[in-house]
Design an enzyme around this catalytic site. Sequence first.
Site, PDB file in Angstrom:
ATOM      1  CB  CYS A 226      -1.103   0.126   1.190  1.00 20.03           C
ATOM      2  SG  CYS A 226      -2.252  -1.432   1.162  1.00 20.03           S
TER       3      CYS A 226
HETATM    4  N1  COA Z   1     -20.469  -8.702   8.227  1.00 19.69           N
HETATM    5  C1  COA Z   1     -20.799  -8.789   9.424  1.00 19.69           C
HETATM    6  N2  COA Z   1     -20.356  -9.161  10.368  1.00 19.69           N
HETATM    7  C2  COA Z   1     -18.816  -9.222  10.214  1.00 19.69           C
HETATM    8  C3  COA Z   1     -18.473  -9.199   9.017  1.00 19.69           C
HETATM    9  C4  COA Z   1     -19.187  -8.993   7.953  1.00 19.69           C
HETATM   10  N3  COA Z   1     -18.727  -8.905   6.830  1.00 19.69           N
HETATM   11  N4  COA Z   1     -17.108  -9.151   9.153  1.00 19.69           N
HETATM   12  C5  COA Z   1     -16.665  -9.284  10.260  1.00 19.69           C
HETATM   13  N5  COA Z   1     -18.085  -9.500  11.017  1.00 19.69           N
HETATM   14  C6  COA Z   1     -18.261  -9.601  12.540  1.00 19.69           C
HETATM   15  C7  COA Z   1     -17.009 -10.147  13.137  1.00 19.69           C
HETATM   16  O1  COA Z   1     -17.107 -11.581  13.146  1.00 19.69           O
HETATM   17  C8  COA Z   1     -16.879  -9.918  14.414  1.00 19.69           C
HETATM   18  O2  COA Z   1     -18.003 -10.638  15.398  1.00 19.69           O
HETATM   19  P1  COA Z   1     -17.760 -10.857  16.972  1.00 19.69           P
HETATM   20  O3  COA Z   1     -17.657  -9.695  17.374  1.00 19.69           O
HETATM   21  O4  COA Z   1     -19.165 -11.646  17.097  1.00 19.69           O
HETATM   22  O5  COA Z   1     -16.523 -11.766  16.960  1.00 19.69           O
HETATM   23  C9  COA Z   1     -17.174  -8.374  14.446  1.00 19.69           C
HETATM   24  O6  COA Z   1     -18.027  -8.223  13.216  1.00 19.69           O
HETATM   25  C10 COA Z   1     -16.086  -7.510  14.549  1.00 19.69           C
HETATM   26  O7  COA Z   1     -15.299  -7.797  13.688  1.00 19.69           O
HETATM   27  P2  COA Z   1     -13.764  -7.267  13.340  1.00 19.69           P
HETATM   28  O8  COA Z   1     -12.871  -8.172  12.481  1.00 19.69           O
HETATM   29  O9  COA Z   1     -13.287  -7.112  14.906  1.00 19.69           O
HETATM   30  O10 COA Z   1     -14.113  -5.900  13.032  1.00 19.69           O
HETATM   31  P3  COA Z   1     -13.233  -4.486  13.123  1.00 19.69           P
HETATM   32  O11 COA Z   1     -14.183  -3.483  13.833  1.00 19.69           O
HETATM   33  O12 COA Z   1     -11.982  -4.679  13.368  1.00 19.69           O
HETATM   34  O13 COA Z   1     -13.432  -4.129  11.361  1.00 19.69           O
HETATM   35  C11 COA Z   1     -11.892  -3.884   9.341  1.00 19.69           C
HETATM   36  C12 COA Z   1     -12.681  -4.753  10.255  1.00 19.69           C
HETATM   37  C13 COA Z   1     -11.071  -4.843   8.697  1.00 19.69           C
HETATM   38  C14 COA Z   1     -12.680  -2.985   8.950  1.00 19.69           C
HETATM   39  C15 COA Z   1     -10.600  -3.206  10.447  1.00 19.69           C
HETATM   40  O14 COA Z   1      -9.940  -4.296  11.476  1.00 19.69           O
HETATM   41  C16 COA Z   1      -9.755  -2.711   9.722  1.00 19.69           C
HETATM   42  O15 COA Z   1     -10.195  -1.727   8.675  1.00 19.69           O
HETATM   43  N6  COA Z   1      -8.557  -2.813   9.681  1.00 19.69           N
HETATM   44  C17 COA Z   1      -7.561  -1.821   9.295  1.00 19.69           C
HETATM   45  C18 COA Z   1      -6.774  -2.623   8.353  1.00 19.69           C
HETATM   46  C19 COA Z   1      -6.734  -2.467   6.795  1.00 19.69           C
HETATM   47  O16 COA Z   1      -8.024  -2.196   6.173  1.00 19.69           O
HETATM   48  N7  COA Z   1      -6.128  -2.936   6.181  1.00 19.69           N
HETATM   49  C20 COA Z   1      -5.808  -3.175   4.762  1.00 19.69           C
HETATM   50  C21 COA Z   1      -4.530  -2.890   4.146  1.00 19.69           C
HETATM   51  S1  COA Z   1      -3.659  -1.379   4.668  1.00 19.69           S
END
Ligand code: COA
Length: 369
Positions: free
Chosen positions: A156
């Site tokens: 990235c």
């Molecule tokens: N639809 C519904 N629920 C979902 C889901 C989806 N598509 N994906 C995950 N969930 C659920 C998970 O299972 C979890 O449930 P639980 O709390 O019962 O275990 C909950 O939602 C939260 O999941 P989590 O993975 O902890 O979400 P998050 O708030 O961390 O958001 C990202 C996920 C990927 C958006 C976030 O971590 C992020 O943006 N990270 C930054 C890294 C990035 O984007 N990097 C790319 C390269 S730079």
Amino acid sequence: MRTVSITGHGVFTPSEIITNDELVVAFNAFADAQNEKHAEEIAAGTVEAIAHSSADFITSASGINQRYVVDKEGVLDPTRMFPNLEPRPDDAPGQMAEMGIDAARTALKMAGTDAADVDLVICAASNHERAYPAVAIEIQQLLGAGGFAFDMNVACSSATFGLQAAADMIKSGSVSKALVICPEICSAHLEWRDRDCHFIFGDVATALLLEADATSGFRIDSTRCATEFSNNIRNNNGFLRRTRDQMEDRRDMQFMQNGRKVFKEVLPMVSAHIKAHMADEGVQASDLKRLWLHQANKTMNDFIGKKVLGRTPEPFEQPNILQDYANTSSAGSIIAFSKHSSDMAPGDRGLICSFGAGYSVGSVVLTKH
Ligand code: COA
């Protein structure tokens, strides 16, 4: 020492859009089919059922509403779940080169510069469609540019690392006009069957033209790059795959991330990097009219913007494009720059910052001519 300026920029946007709703319908159909296929194992507890995705979750967790892709049909086919691209003969332009030259021509036109005067082409992207010859050399030939060309990959952060490489070469006099091109076909390395990340990426190509001693566009005042090894964003696909007898459909041959850890570790790294860069260059937060940040996640950008400016930025001060494009890897901060810089006045300063796998972070301080 010569000065370096960004005199032109361009964005190629694919014509096909996938909305969150469309994406979720396809994912849920895939999940239902898989769960039906493995109903007995799921009932026996040996296979875990695939949970449904949700458009509301995607919007609130990421800020993404839609993404552009090079092929929508293949991605949304629940029996396929990845793009379906026509094979191309070796004497036809490659997929990345084709997108890259479109963006490059826009950048050249903006600057009023002839492609023949360009003496460096860098194709900076998180994936390249073949091992060799370099995509950049193909772009050089298709544009009719001179000099030399090479590919580079810092995931990235490829755009800002490419900017630093080109700017340093221009300053030292080894080249005079350089194109830094970021064609990103993220839909091809995203695992669309994984609910945790299937919404993250989109496709695009960007191009920046850099020139020595120019008086138009944005002067590059300073660049800074940093890396720190981490496995939290990883893709194991590579040329040793065959030797390891790993040619089967494997999860680790597509993008993988530990999203929570990335969040926790990258945010402080990026905020500290930008603040140290600004301090060393004598740039105060009040000097910055704009932050063009990497476009991965809205919450991440809000956090970084607040840390850097010391207050909540106004939307125009830290413009996001991820709601429309999703994460386009190296291209994200350059799309934001390209679409949100034309209103800046002479003397206005801004900062481009990209970050991601590696970990890697790159920042570039600019002043409008
Ligand atoms: N639809 C519904 N629920 C979902 C889901 C989806 N598509 N994906 C995950 N969930 C659920 C998970 O299972 C979890 O449930 P639980 O709390 O019962 O275990 C909950 O939602 C939260 O999941 P989590 O993975 O902890 O979400 P998050 O708030 O961390 O958001 C990202 C996920 C990927 C958006 C976030 O971590 C992020 O943006 N990270 C930054 C890294 C990035 O984007 N990097 C790319 C390269 S730079």
